[in-house]
Design an enzyme around this catalytic site. Structure first.
Site, PDB file in Angstrom:
ATOM      1  N   GLN A  87      29.903  69.071  69.396  1.00  0.00           N
ATOM      2  CA  GLN A  87      28.989  67.915  69.306  1.00  0.00           C
ATOM      3  C   GLN A  87      28.275  67.875  67.954  1.00  0.00           C
ATOM      4  O   GLN A  87      27.908  66.814  67.472  1.00  0.00           O
ATOM      5  CB  GLN A  87      27.935  67.954  70.417  1.00  0.00           C
ATOM      6  CG  GLN A  87      28.459  67.716  71.813  1.00  0.00           C
ATOM      7  CD  GLN A  87      28.741  69.006  72.528  1.00  0.00           C
ATOM      8  OE1 GLN A  87      29.176  69.983  71.924  1.00  0.00           O
ATOM      9  NE2 GLN A  87      28.519  69.032  73.830  1.00  0.00           N
TER      10      GLN A  87
ATOM     11  N   ASN B 117      19.035  74.617  76.879  1.00  0.00           N
ATOM     12  CA  ASN B 117      19.741  73.705  75.971  1.00  0.00           C
ATOM     13  C   ASN B 117      21.173  74.205  75.768  1.00  0.00           C
ATOM     14  O   ASN B 117      21.573  75.233  76.325  1.00  0.00           O
ATOM     15  CB  ASN B 117      18.998  73.614  74.630  1.00  0.00           C
ATOM     16  CG  ASN B 117      19.534  72.490  73.751  1.00  0.00           C
ATOM     17  OD1 ASN B 117      19.740  71.372  74.228  1.00  0.00           O
ATOM     18  ND2 ASN B 117      19.794  72.761  72.483  1.00  0.00           N
ATOM     19  N   LYS B 118      21.911  73.485  74.965  1.00  0.00           N
ATOM     20  CA  LYS B 118      23.328  73.781  74.724  1.00  0.00           C
ATOM     21  C   LYS B 118      23.556  75.257  74.420  1.00  0.00           C
ATOM     22  O   LYS B 118      22.788  75.872  73.677  1.00  0.00           O
ATOM     23  CB  LYS B 118      23.809  72.904  73.556  1.00  0.00           C
ATOM     24  CG  LYS B 118      25.252  73.043  73.138  1.00  0.00           C
ATOM     25  CD  LYS B 118      26.234  72.876  74.264  1.00  0.00           C
ATOM     26  CE  LYS B 118      26.102  71.577  75.021  1.00  0.00           C
ATOM     27  NZ  LYS B 118      26.850  71.541  76.282  1.00  0.00           N
TER      28      LYS B 118
ATOM     29  N   ARG C  24      26.673  61.507  76.819  1.00  0.00           N
ATOM     30  CA  ARG C  24      26.143  62.862  77.057  1.00  0.00           C
ATOM     31  C   ARG C  24      24.804  62.945  76.331  1.00  0.00           C
ATOM     32  O   ARG C  24      24.385  62.018  75.665  1.00  0.00           O
ATOM     33  CB  ARG C  24      27.129  63.971  76.653  1.00  0.00           C
ATOM     34  CG  ARG C  24      28.160  63.699  75.633  1.00  0.00           C
ATOM     35  CD  ARG C  24      27.666  63.623  74.224  1.00  0.00           C
ATOM     36  NE  ARG C  24      26.758  64.693  73.910  1.00  0.00           N
ATOM     37  CZ  ARG C  24      25.772  64.605  73.049  1.00  0.00           C
ATOM     38  NH1 ARG C  24      25.546  63.484  72.392  1.00  0.00           N
ATOM     39  NH2 ARG C  24      24.971  65.613  72.806  1.00  0.00           N
ATOM     40  N   GLY C  25      24.157  64.094  76.491  1.00  0.00           N
ATOM     41  CA  GLY C  25      22.801  64.223  75.958  1.00  0.00           C
ATOM     42  C   GLY C  25      21.845  63.808  77.069  1.00  0.00           C
ATOM     43  O   GLY C  25      22.049  62.772  77.727  1.00  0.00           O
TER      44      GLY C  25
ATOM     45  N   ASP D  80      17.881  70.147  77.542  1.00  0.00           N
ATOM     46  CA  ASP D  80      18.336  69.460  78.763  1.00  0.00           C
ATOM     47  C   ASP D  80      17.351  69.605  79.905  1.00  0.00           C
ATOM     48  O   ASP D  80      17.381  68.836  80.867  1.00  0.00           O
ATOM     49  CB  ASP D  80      19.699  70.006  79.191  1.00  0.00           C
ATOM     50  CG  ASP D  80      20.755  69.462  78.261  1.00  0.00           C
ATOM     51  OD1 ASP D  80      20.888  69.999  77.154  1.00  0.00           O
ATOM     52  OD2 ASP D  80      21.400  68.463  78.631  1.00  0.00           O
TER      53      ASP D  80
HETATM   54  O1  MRU Z   1      26.619  68.887  76.916  1.00  0.00           O
HETATM   55  P1  MRU Z   1      25.819  67.873  76.152  1.00  0.00           P
HETATM   56  O2  MRU Z   1      26.491  67.379  74.922  1.00  0.00           O
HETATM   57  O3  MRU Z   1      25.331  66.759  77.049  1.00  0.00           O
HETATM   58  O4  MRU Z   1      24.536  68.698  75.689  1.00  0.00           O
HETATM   59  C1  MRU Z   1      23.551  68.060  74.940  1.00  0.00           C
HETATM   60  C2  MRU Z   1      22.468  68.961  74.519  1.00  0.00           C
HETATM   61  O5  MRU Z   1      22.486  70.150  74.756  1.00  0.00           O
HETATM   62  C3  MRU Z   1      21.289  68.337  73.843  1.00  0.00           C
HETATM   63  O6  MRU Z   1      20.683  69.226  72.965  1.00  0.00           O
HETATM   64  C4  MRU Z   1      20.267  67.907  74.905  1.00  0.00           C
HETATM   65  O7  MRU Z   1      20.869  67.158  75.897  1.00  0.00           O
HETATM   66  C5  MRU Z   1      19.147  67.147  74.313  1.00  0.00           C
HETATM   67  S1  MRU Z   1      19.650  65.536  73.850  1.00  0.00           S
HETATM   68  C6  MRU Z   1      18.347  64.743  73.146  1.00  0.00           C
END
Ligand code: MRU
Length: 358
Positions: A201, A252-253, A53-54, A242
């Site tokens: 996370q 973002n998250k 993920r990320g 994202d």
């Molecule tokens: O749902 P996830 O864990 O994939 O979300 C990740 C995030 O929100 C990160 O902040 C984003 O992907 C940037 S990663 C460098």
């Protein structure tokens, strides 16, 4: 970055076994398991269930997914269908589509017998580029941390949300890269790690990787950042993204927006770190960004070690309650102090981004 003193990347190609290796992030922090992806379905599943993920790592995995599709069945219909399924595996992070489109463009017009080599080279190039970009994000963000340190002459307290660390990229991370660079330079840093419900996370991944790199950090509940800012215990925030629109609006998250509002109210600088692969140059209105809604079980159930050291999942909500699990939100550009990119730091605006990326 290091796990128990050993250097790892988050994804790599194992030539001997003709498989893609990943670190299964659903098992962290309690178990460190390296897993093989052998088919494009494995890659799609790894992205969906968040073994990887990320945004940048999802992009890298999708690129290798195309390689696996070609190795499985060198047939243009199958490759095209696989590329569409990869793009749909998670909707919000733009890196996913960016990486698949780049792979498909590279493969256009290539002879059948050269396809898998060309694809593998391109997937590796995407990952190498991400490492370089994240390293440069670190060097550019380091200057901001250094400035705060030079004024304060004391430990710099940084808040981060979710995991935009090494584990979310191929190496270094985005939001964590300036922190790793500051630590390497001997600047004292301490990281407030938002737990980041529901998948945790922050607690499970960010705190874990910072511990492995021996960077002081403290996990806080997602709602704690506000009071810490009021008490002057946060010098700056750095988060990942994202998808960042050319307007500077940052997706973002979930929970990032509320942190940005609190930072704005308390004059705490709020930075977003991103490689250019996370910029969406097409969408203009943030309301058009597809926001992933995940299974509500991620809220109603939690997983952890029981007293016998066995990983167990338990229900924590009333059995009859409904829950809703939106995975991302958008922070409007006006709350963002600056974007830290591989090319430098700019204001969160079309002009700012265009200045760096002509
Ligand atoms: O749902 P996830 O864990 O994939 O979300 C990740 C995030 O929100 C990160 O902040 C984003 O992907 C940037 S990663 C460098």
């Amino acid at each position: 970055m290091k796990i128990e003193g050993k250097e790892y990347r988050t994804i790599w190609f194992d030539e001997q076994n003709q498989a893609v290796k990943i670190i299964d992030q659903t098992k962290l922090p309690h178990e460190f398991i390296i897993k093989d992806l052998k088919t494009v379905k494995d890659a799609i599943n790894a992205i969906k269930v968040m073994e990887v993920r990320g945004a940048p790592l999802i992009g890298g995995t999708a690129a290798y997914g195309i390689v696996l599709a070609i190795m499985e069945k060198n047939d243009s219909n199958f490759i095209k269908k696989s590329s569409e399924e990869l793009i749909q595996s998670r909707p919000t992070a733009i890196n996913l589509k960016w990486a698949v489109d780049r792979m498909m463009k590279k493969l256009t017009g290539v002879n059948n017998n050269e396809l898998s080599k060309v694809a593998l080279d391109e997937a590796k190039a995407i990952c190498e580029e991400d490492v370089k970009f994240c390293e440069n994000i670190g060097l550019n963000g380091l200057k901001i941390i250094e400035e705060i340190y030079n004024k304060k002459k004391d430990k710099v307290n940084i808040l981060t949300h979710c995991n935009a660390g090494w584990l979310a990229t191929i190496n270094w991370g985005t939001a964590t890269s300036p922190i790793y660079h500051a630590h390497k330079k001997g600047i004292p840093v301490h990281v407030w790690v938002d737990e980041t419900r529901p998948r945790n996370q922050g607690a499970n991944l960010t705190s874990y990787e910072l511990n492995e790199e021996k960077i002081p950090n403290t996990i806080i509940a997602d709602n704690t950042g506000g009071i810490l800012m009021q008490r002057g215990e946060i010098d700056m925030c750095i988060v990942g993204t994202d998808r960042t629109l050319s307007t500077g609006d940052v997706c973002n998250k979930i929970g990032t927006y509320l942190k940005a509002l609190a930072a704005h109210d308390n004059n705490v600088p709020f930075y977003v770190a991103l490689p250019s692969s996370t910029i969406d140059w097409n969408l203009k209105n943030f309301k058009d960004i597809p926001i992933e809604e995940r299974n509500s079980e991620e809220l109603s159930h939690v997983e952890g070690l029981d007293k016998n050291n066995k990983v167990t999942k338990i229900l924590i909500y009333p059995k009859k309650s409904k829950a809703m699990n939106l995975a991302f939100d958008v922070t409007p550009a006006k709350y963002v102090t600056g974007l830290i990119t591989e090319k430098g730091v700019c204001e969160a605006s079309t002009e700012g981004l265009k200045r760096l990326f002509k």
